[in-house]
Design a protein around this motif. Structure first.
Motif, PDB file in Angstrom:
ATOM      1  N   PHE A  26       0.830  -1.200   0.000  1.00  0.00           N
ATOM      2  CA  PHE A  26       0.000   0.000   0.000  1.00  0.00           C
ATOM      3  C   PHE A  26       0.872   1.261   0.000  1.00  0.00           C
ATOM      4  O   PHE A  26       0.618   2.200  -0.755  1.00  0.00           O
ATOM      5  N   LEU A  27       1.910   1.279   0.827  1.00  0.00           N
ATOM      6  CA  LEU A  27       2.802   2.433   0.875  1.00  0.00           C
ATOM      7  C   LEU A  27       3.571   2.605  -0.435  1.00  0.00           C
ATOM      8  O   LEU A  27       3.751   3.733  -0.912  1.00  0.00           O
ATOM      9  N   CYS A  28       3.993   1.505  -1.038  1.00  0.00           N
ATOM     10  CA  CYS A  28       4.653   1.575  -2.347  1.00  0.00           C
ATOM     11  C   CYS A  28       3.684   2.090  -3.410  1.00  0.00           C
ATOM     12  O   CYS A  28       4.063   2.854  -4.302  1.00  0.00           O
ATOM     13  N   GLY A  29       2.425   1.683  -3.320  1.00  0.00           N
ATOM     14  CA  GLY A  29       1.417   2.144  -4.273  1.00  0.00           C
ATOM     15  C   GLY A  29       1.135   3.626  -4.149  1.00  0.00           C
ATOM     16  O   GLY A  29       0.960   4.318  -5.160  1.00  0.00           O
ATOM     17  N   VAL A  30       1.098   4.123  -2.921  1.00  0.00           N
ATOM     18  CA  VAL A  30       0.895   5.564  -2.719  1.00  0.00           C
ATOM     19  C   VAL A  30       2.067   6.342  -3.316  1.00  0.00           C
ATOM     20  O   VAL A  30       1.878   7.353  -4.006  1.00  0.00           O
ATOM     21  N   PHE A  31       3.274   5.868  -3.062  1.00  0.00           N
ATOM     22  CA  PHE A  31       4.455   6.506  -3.651  1.00  0.00           C
ATOM     23  C   PHE A  31       4.404   6.453  -5.168  1.00  0.00           C
ATOM     24  O   PHE A  31       4.746   7.429  -5.852  1.00  0.00           O
ATOM     25  N   ILE A  51      -1.569   3.830 -18.103  1.00  0.00           N
ATOM     26  CA  ILE A  51      -1.495   2.414 -17.748  1.00  0.00           C
ATOM     27  C   ILE A  51      -0.890   2.266 -16.357  1.00  0.00           C
ATOM     28  O   ILE A  51      -1.374   1.475 -15.541  1.00  0.00           O
ATOM     29  N   GLY A  52       0.163   3.014 -16.069  1.00  0.00           N
ATOM     30  CA  GLY A  52       0.773   2.985 -14.733  1.00  0.00           C
ATOM     31  C   GLY A  52      -0.187   3.434 -13.654  1.00  0.00           C
ATOM     32  O   GLY A  52      -0.232   2.852 -12.566  1.00  0.00           O
ATOM     33  N   PHE A  53      -0.978   4.456 -13.941  1.00  0.00           N
ATOM     34  CA  PHE A  53      -1.962   4.936 -12.981  1.00  0.00           C
ATOM     35  C   PHE A  53      -3.023   3.865 -12.719  1.00  0.00           C
ATOM     36  O   PHE A  53      -3.420   3.650 -11.569  1.00  0.00           O
ATOM     37  N   ALA A  54      -3.455   3.162 -13.762  1.00  0.00           N
ATOM     38  CA  ALA A  54      -4.461   2.111 -13.600  1.00  0.00           C
ATOM     39  C   ALA A  54      -3.909   0.952 -12.783  1.00  0.00           C
ATOM     40  O   ALA A  54      -4.588   0.438 -11.879  1.00  0.00           O
ATOM     41  N   VAL A  55      -2.690   0.532 -13.065  1.00  0.00           N
ATOM     42  CA  VAL A  55      -2.079  -0.573 -12.329  1.00  0.00           C
ATOM     43  C   VAL A  55      -1.897  -0.198 -10.862  1.00  0.00           C
ATOM     44  O   VAL A  55      -2.192  -0.991  -9.962  1.00  0.00           O
ATOM     45  N   CYS A  56      -1.433   1.013 -10.607  1.00  0.00           N
ATOM     46  CA  CYS A  56      -1.244   1.471  -9.224  1.00  0.00           C
ATOM     47  C   CYS A  56      -2.576   1.564  -8.490  1.00  0.00           C
ATOM     48  O   CYS A  56      -2.654   1.249  -7.301  1.00  0.00           O
ATOM     49  N   ILE A  58      -5.323  -0.244  -9.018  1.00  0.00           N
ATOM     50  CA  ILE A  58      -5.770  -1.602  -8.698  1.00  0.00           C
ATOM     51  C   ILE A  58      -4.959  -2.166  -7.537  1.00  0.00           C
ATOM     52  O   ILE A  58      -5.502  -2.787  -6.621  1.00  0.00           O
ATOM     53  N   MET A  59      -3.647  -1.922  -7.564  1.00  0.00           N
ATOM     54  CA  MET A  59      -2.782  -2.393  -6.489  1.00  0.00           C
ATOM     55  C   MET A  59      -3.176  -1.753  -5.160  1.00  0.00           C
ATOM     56  O   MET A  59      -3.229  -2.429  -4.125  1.00  0.00           O
ATOM     57  N   LEU A  60      -3.488  -0.461  -5.176  1.00  0.00           N
ATOM     58  CA  LEU A  60      -3.929   0.221  -3.958  1.00  0.00           C
ATOM     59  C   LEU A  60      -5.266  -0.320  -3.472  1.00  0.00           C
ATOM     60  O   LEU A  60      -5.478  -0.479  -2.267  1.00  0.00           O
ATOM     61  N   HIS A  61      -6.179  -0.612  -4.386  1.00  0.00           N
ATOM     62  CA  HIS A  61      -7.493  -1.122  -3.998  1.00  0.00           C
ATOM     63  C   HIS A  61      -7.380  -2.476  -3.315  1.00  0.00           C
ATOM     64  O   HIS A  61      -7.947  -2.694  -2.242  1.00  0.00           O
ATOM     65  N   VAL A  62      -6.645  -3.381  -3.923  1.00  0.00           N
ATOM     66  CA  VAL A  62      -6.523  -4.727  -3.370  1.00  0.00           C
ATOM     67  C   VAL A  62      -5.779  -4.706  -2.034  1.00  0.00           C
ATOM     68  O   VAL A  62      -6.243  -5.273  -1.041  1.00  0.00           O
ATOM     69  N   SER A  63      -4.632  -4.046  -1.994  1.00  0.00           N
ATOM     70  CA  SER A  63      -3.860  -4.028  -0.746  1.00  0.00           C
ATOM     71  C   SER A  63      -4.579  -3.243   0.344  1.00  0.00           C
ATOM     72  O   SER A  63      -4.514  -3.611   1.516  1.00  0.00           O
ATOM     73  N   LEU A  67      -5.634  -4.778   3.881  1.00  0.00           N
ATOM     74  CA  LEU A  67      -5.035  -4.124   5.037  1.00  0.00           C
ATOM     75  C   LEU A  67      -6.088  -3.652   6.028  1.00  0.00           C
ATOM     76  O   LEU A  67      -5.977  -3.885   7.231  1.00  0.00           O
ATOM     77  N   PHE A  68      -7.125  -2.991   5.551  1.00  0.00           N
ATOM     78  CA  PHE A  68      -8.080  -2.361   6.453  1.00  0.00           C
ATOM     79  C   PHE A  68      -9.230  -3.263   6.889  1.00  0.00           C
ATOM     80  O   PHE A  68      -9.798  -3.052   7.954  1.00  0.00           O
ATOM     81  N   THR A  69      -9.601  -4.250   6.060  1.00  0.00           N
ATOM     82  CA  THR A  69     -10.720  -5.113   6.436  1.00  0.00           C
ATOM     83  C   THR A  69     -10.290  -6.528   6.802  1.00  0.00           C
ATOM     84  O   THR A  69     -11.011  -7.211   7.513  1.00  0.00           O
ATOM     85  N   GLY A  70      -9.155  -6.985   6.296  1.00  0.00           N
ATOM     86  CA  GLY A  70      -8.718  -8.350   6.550  1.00  0.00           C
ATOM     87  C   GLY A  70      -9.242  -9.342   5.538  1.00  0.00           C
ATOM     88  O   GLY A  70      -8.910 -10.518   5.591  1.00  0.00           O
ATOM     89  N   TYR A  71     -10.060  -8.890   4.620  1.00  0.00           N
ATOM     90  CA  TYR A  71     -10.617  -9.741   3.571  1.00  0.00           C
ATOM     91  C   TYR A  71     -10.174  -9.229   2.205  1.00  0.00           C
ATOM     92  O   TYR A  71     -10.059  -8.017   2.000  1.00  0.00           O
ATOM     93  N   ALA A  72      -9.961 -10.141   1.272  1.00  0.00           N
ATOM     94  CA  ALA A  72      -9.670  -9.740  -0.097  1.00  0.00           C
ATOM     95  C   ALA A  72     -10.951  -9.228  -0.747  1.00  0.00           C
ATOM     96  O   ALA A  72     -12.056  -9.546  -0.289  1.00  0.00           O
ATOM     97  N   PRO A  73     -10.830  -8.424  -1.808  1.00  0.00           N
ATOM     98  CA  PRO A  73     -12.038  -8.007  -2.527  1.00  0.00           C
ATOM     99  C   PRO A  73     -12.806  -9.221  -3.041  1.00  0.00           C
ATOM    100  O   PRO A  73     -12.247 -10.313  -3.195  1.00  0.00           O
TER     101      PRO A  73
END
Length: 88
Positions: A26-31, A51-56, A58-63, A67-73
């Motif tokens: 998540f921290l890498c995705g924010v950066f 494309i980089g913005f889209a990948v980042c 999605i990575m932020l959404h999943v992580s 991180l915050f709920t304990g469950y995967a999407p």
């Protein structure tokens, strides 16, 4: 999202080590999002930035979900191990 639903009744939360790894991602995705925005501002436009913005994103959404709920999407429930697929 209610996790007391029937969909999540047999699913356990992901462990602390996985959630710690998601914190790092998540921290890498924010950066990375800030880096893509800076590249869009200071460099000439190139389609790879979108494309980089889209990948980042999605990575932020999943992580972030893990991180915050304990469950995967919901589209990544196989990350929890055995999940009954016979439910509609």
């Amino acid at each position: 999202m209610k996790f007391e639903d029937d969909d999540y009744s047999e699913i356990e939360k992901l462990g602390g080590f996985i959630r710690f790894l998601c914190l790092f991602i998540f921290l890498c995705g924010v950066f990375a999002i800030f880096a893509v925005i800076a590249a869009l501002i200071f460099e000439p436009f190139h389609y790879i930035a979108i494309i980089g913005f889209a990948v980042c994103s999605i990575m932020l959404h999943v992580s972030g979900c893990i991180l915050f709920t304990g469950y995967a999407p919901s589209y990544l429930l196989f990350a929890h191990g055995k999940v009954r697929l016979d439910k509609p």
